[in-house]
Design a protein around this motif. Structure first.
Motif, PDB file in Angstrom:
ATOM      1  N   GLY A 127      -0.181   2.525  -2.641  1.00 27.13           N
ATOM      2  CA  GLY A 127      -1.091   1.835  -3.533  1.00 27.13           C
ATOM      3  C   GLY A 127      -0.512   1.552  -4.910  1.00 27.13           C
ATOM      4  N   MET A 128       0.642   2.122  -5.222  1.00 31.77           N
ATOM      5  CA  MET A 128       1.256   1.917  -6.536  1.00 31.77           C
ATOM      6  C   MET A 128       1.952   0.560  -6.670  1.00 31.77           C
ATOM      7  SD  MET A 128       3.223   5.366  -7.785  1.00 31.77           S
ATOM      8  CE  MET A 128       2.356   6.735  -8.550  1.00 31.77           C
ATOM      9  N   ILE A 129       2.492   0.036  -5.562  1.00 30.48           N
ATOM     10  CA  ILE A 129       3.440  -1.067  -5.622  1.00 30.48           C
ATOM     11  C   ILE A 129       2.782  -2.384  -5.231  1.00 30.48           C
ATOM     12  CG2 ILE A 129       5.706  -1.889  -4.860  1.00 30.48           C
ATOM     13  CD1 ILE A 129       5.687   0.792  -6.409  1.00 30.48           C
ATOM     14  N   ASP A 130       3.078  -3.425  -5.973  1.00 34.99           N
ATOM     15  CA  ASP A 130       2.651  -4.785  -5.646  1.00 34.99           C
ATOM     16  C   ASP A 130       3.701  -5.396  -4.722  1.00 34.99           C
ATOM     17  OD1 ASP A 130       1.952  -7.437  -5.488  1.00 34.99           O
ATOM     18  OD2 ASP A 130       2.040  -7.831  -7.648  1.00 34.99           O
ATOM     19  N   TRP A 131       3.431  -5.335  -3.425  1.00 39.41           N
ATOM     20  CA  TRP A 131       4.424  -5.783  -2.453  1.00 39.41           C
ATOM     21  C   TRP A 131       4.615  -7.297  -2.476  1.00 39.41           C
ATOM     22  CZ3 TRP A 131       7.457  -2.121  -1.410  1.00 39.41           C
ATOM     23  CH2 TRP A 131       6.983  -0.808  -1.311  1.00 39.41           C
ATOM     24  N   SER A 159       5.728   3.415   5.038  1.00 39.58           N
ATOM     25  CA  SER A 159       4.859   2.759   6.015  1.00 39.58           C
ATOM     26  C   SER A 159       4.185   1.536   5.413  1.00 39.58           C
ATOM     27  CB  SER A 159       3.810   3.754   6.527  1.00 39.58           C
ATOM     28  OG  SER A 159       2.937   3.143   7.444  1.00 39.58           O
ATOM     29  N   GLU A 160       3.688   1.672   4.192  1.00 38.58           N
ATOM     30  CA  GLU A 160       3.038   0.566   3.498  1.00 38.58           C
ATOM     31  C   GLU A 160       4.021  -0.592   3.290  1.00 38.58           C
ATOM     32  OE1 GLU A 160       0.066   0.916  -0.140  1.00 38.58           O
ATOM     33  OE2 GLU A 160       2.145   0.938  -0.846  1.00 38.58           O
ATOM     34  N   ALA A 161       5.251  -0.275   2.880  1.00 42.69           N
ATOM     35  CA  ALA A 161       6.260  -1.305   2.656  1.00 42.69           C
ATOM     36  C   ALA A 161       6.624  -2.020   3.947  1.00 42.69           C
ATOM     37  CB  ALA A 161       7.505  -0.674   2.039  1.00 42.69           C
ATOM     38  N   LEU A 162       6.764  -1.263   5.022  1.00 38.31           N
ATOM     39  CA  LEU A 162       7.144  -1.859   6.303  1.00 38.31           C
ATOM     40  C   LEU A 162       6.043  -2.761   6.844  1.00 38.31           C
ATOM     41  CD1 LEU A 162       8.832   1.280   7.859  1.00 38.31           C
ATOM     42  CD2 LEU A 162       9.980  -0.837   7.179  1.00 38.31           C
ATOM     43  N   GLN A 163       4.802  -2.327   6.710  1.00 32.50           N
ATOM     44  CA  GLN A 163       3.696  -3.183   7.135  1.00 32.50           C
ATOM     45  C   GLN A 163       3.688  -4.493   6.348  1.00 32.50           C
ATOM     46  OE1 GLN A 163      -0.220  -1.186   7.519  1.00 32.50           O
ATOM     47  NE2 GLN A 163       0.896   0.750   7.454  1.00 32.50           N
ATOM     48  N   ALA A 164       3.905  -4.392   5.040  1.00 32.68           N
ATOM     49  CA  ALA A 164       3.917  -5.591   4.204  1.00 32.68           C
ATOM     50  C   ALA A 164       5.064  -6.514   4.590  1.00 32.68           C
ATOM     51  CB  ALA A 164       4.026  -5.196   2.732  1.00 32.68           C
ATOM     52  N   ALA A 165       6.243  -5.938   4.865  1.00 31.70           N
ATOM     53  CA  ALA A 165       7.396  -6.752   5.253  1.00 31.70           C
ATOM     54  C   ALA A 165       7.167  -7.411   6.615  1.00 31.70           C
ATOM     55  CB  ALA A 165       8.648  -5.891   5.282  1.00 31.70           C
ATOM     56  N   ALA A 166       6.624  -6.639   7.549  1.00 28.99           N
ATOM     57  CA  ALA A 166       6.377  -7.183   8.885  1.00 28.99           C
ATOM     58  C   ALA A 166       5.350  -8.311   8.847  1.00 28.99           C
ATOM     59  CB  ALA A 166       5.918  -6.070   9.820  1.00 28.99           C
TER      60      ALA A 166
END
Length: 346
Positions: A127-131, A159-166
């Protein structure tokens, strides 16, 4: 190459995601105490990849977390001078992670001491990062298994980063780095890594890391065989089982580095598009540093795929890059793509 790894979206930057670390290098005899100085190198597995790609003229972007202070500003200036895009770096917290590795030693046993608790990266939370901002103009996302080994909350950020990238159709790669001194927060790698690896298009590591992290069992009693043909046969079997277990995966790479006698033998393998390739074998009786060889191999794989080379050409470049890294003291390679290409043995 048939462009599978780049489907229909335009090539952008390669984003390397991970913790920036300072590697402190005491000598084995303890002379650093008399000299009143400790050599250090700027590193971290993912930064080593980002550094190599930038050197080889691939658009290279880097995500890490750093405290907002003067030392971080100096580090960022240094990275920018090396053509690494640091616009995605997140500033918070109070310290940079460290690790101590006795000169000439490998990342194992008592030669390695981590000092990473409460670092800026270790204190990241979901929740910290604006992907949207971090992943802007990115077409490849790379991380390693070192990140989710730090803590559950960092694993959640992965996990959050990978979901955003996918969701954005970005190609994803992972290096299955296993660090036994990490994974101290009550989770086994097999409890965490499969849920992250399911997003990956390229999986790199070795047969033992795949067993430790993904539950892809090493079949038979091959651990002490020393026979290249047996190891390669197991690499093919492991690769096929990984791809069956993770349908998104399009390529699996394995590295083999044996150095129990002091000499180093090094070779690799790549399974892609239903074809299994193994590299030239390299040998040396001397080396400068073993740190970063796997990162350099990973960078070589990305470089070849990014430039749409044929699988064998990609594998031989990556293998030569990793082998040449053995003769470089810093964490990241300083060899240009041309120097690596000229060193390839066939």
């Amino acid at each position: 190459m048939d462009n599978q790894l780049y489907s229909d979206h335009k090539k952008g930057a390669v984003l390397s995601f991970g913790e920036l670390l300072l590697r402190i290098v005491p000598d084995a005899a303890g002379e650093w105490l008399n000299d009143n100085q400790l050599p250090f190198y700027l590193g971290g597995a993912e930064l080593n990849v980002a550094s190599a790609l930038a050197l080889w003229d691939v658009p290279s972007k880097y995500f890490t977390a750093l405290p907002d202070n003067g030392m971080s500003a100096q580090i960022i200036s240094y990275l920018n001078q090396r053509k690494i895009d640091t616009s995605a770096v997140h500033y918070h917290g109070h310290r940079v992670g460290l690790y101590y590795l006795t000169k000439g030693k490998d990342l194992k046993h008592d030669a390695l001491i981590y000092d990473r608790a409460n670092s800026a990266f270790a204190e990241l939370k979901a929740g910290m990062i604006d992907w949207d901002t971090v992943l802007k103009n990115v077409s490849w996302f790379h991380f390693s298994a070192i990140c989710p080994a730090i803590s559950q909350q960092v694993a959640d950020v992965c996990s959050e980063a990978l979901q955003a990238a996918a969701e954005r159709g970005i190609t994803i790669s992972v290096d299955l780095n296993y660090r036994s001194k990490l994974w101290q927060y009550g989770q086994h790698p097999k409890d965490v890594m499969p849920d992250l690896v399911k997003y990956c298009d390229v999986i790199m590591g070795n047969i033992w890391a795949a067993e430790q992290m993904l539950g892809i069992e090493v079949l038979g009693n091959i651990h002490e065989s020393g026979q290249k043909s047996i190891y390669l046969k197991e690499a093919l079997s492991s690769s096929e089982r990984i791809m069956a277990q993770y349908p998104k995966c399009k390529a699996v790479a394995n590295t083999f580095r044996f150095d129990a006698t002091g000499d180093i033998d090094y070779y690799t393998a790549l399974y892609y598009n239903g074809e299994f390739h193994n590299s030239t074998e390299y040998h040396t009786t001397e080396f400068v540093a073993k740190v970063g060889t796997g990162d350099c191999f990973m960078a070589g794989l990305i470089y070849g795929f990014y430039n749409e080379w044929k699988p064998r050409q990609t594998l031989e470049f990556a293998t030569a890059a990793a082998f040449k890294k053995l003769f470089i003291a810093s964490d990241a390679t300083t060899d240009t793509a041309g120097e690596i290409a000229n060193s390839i043995q066939v």
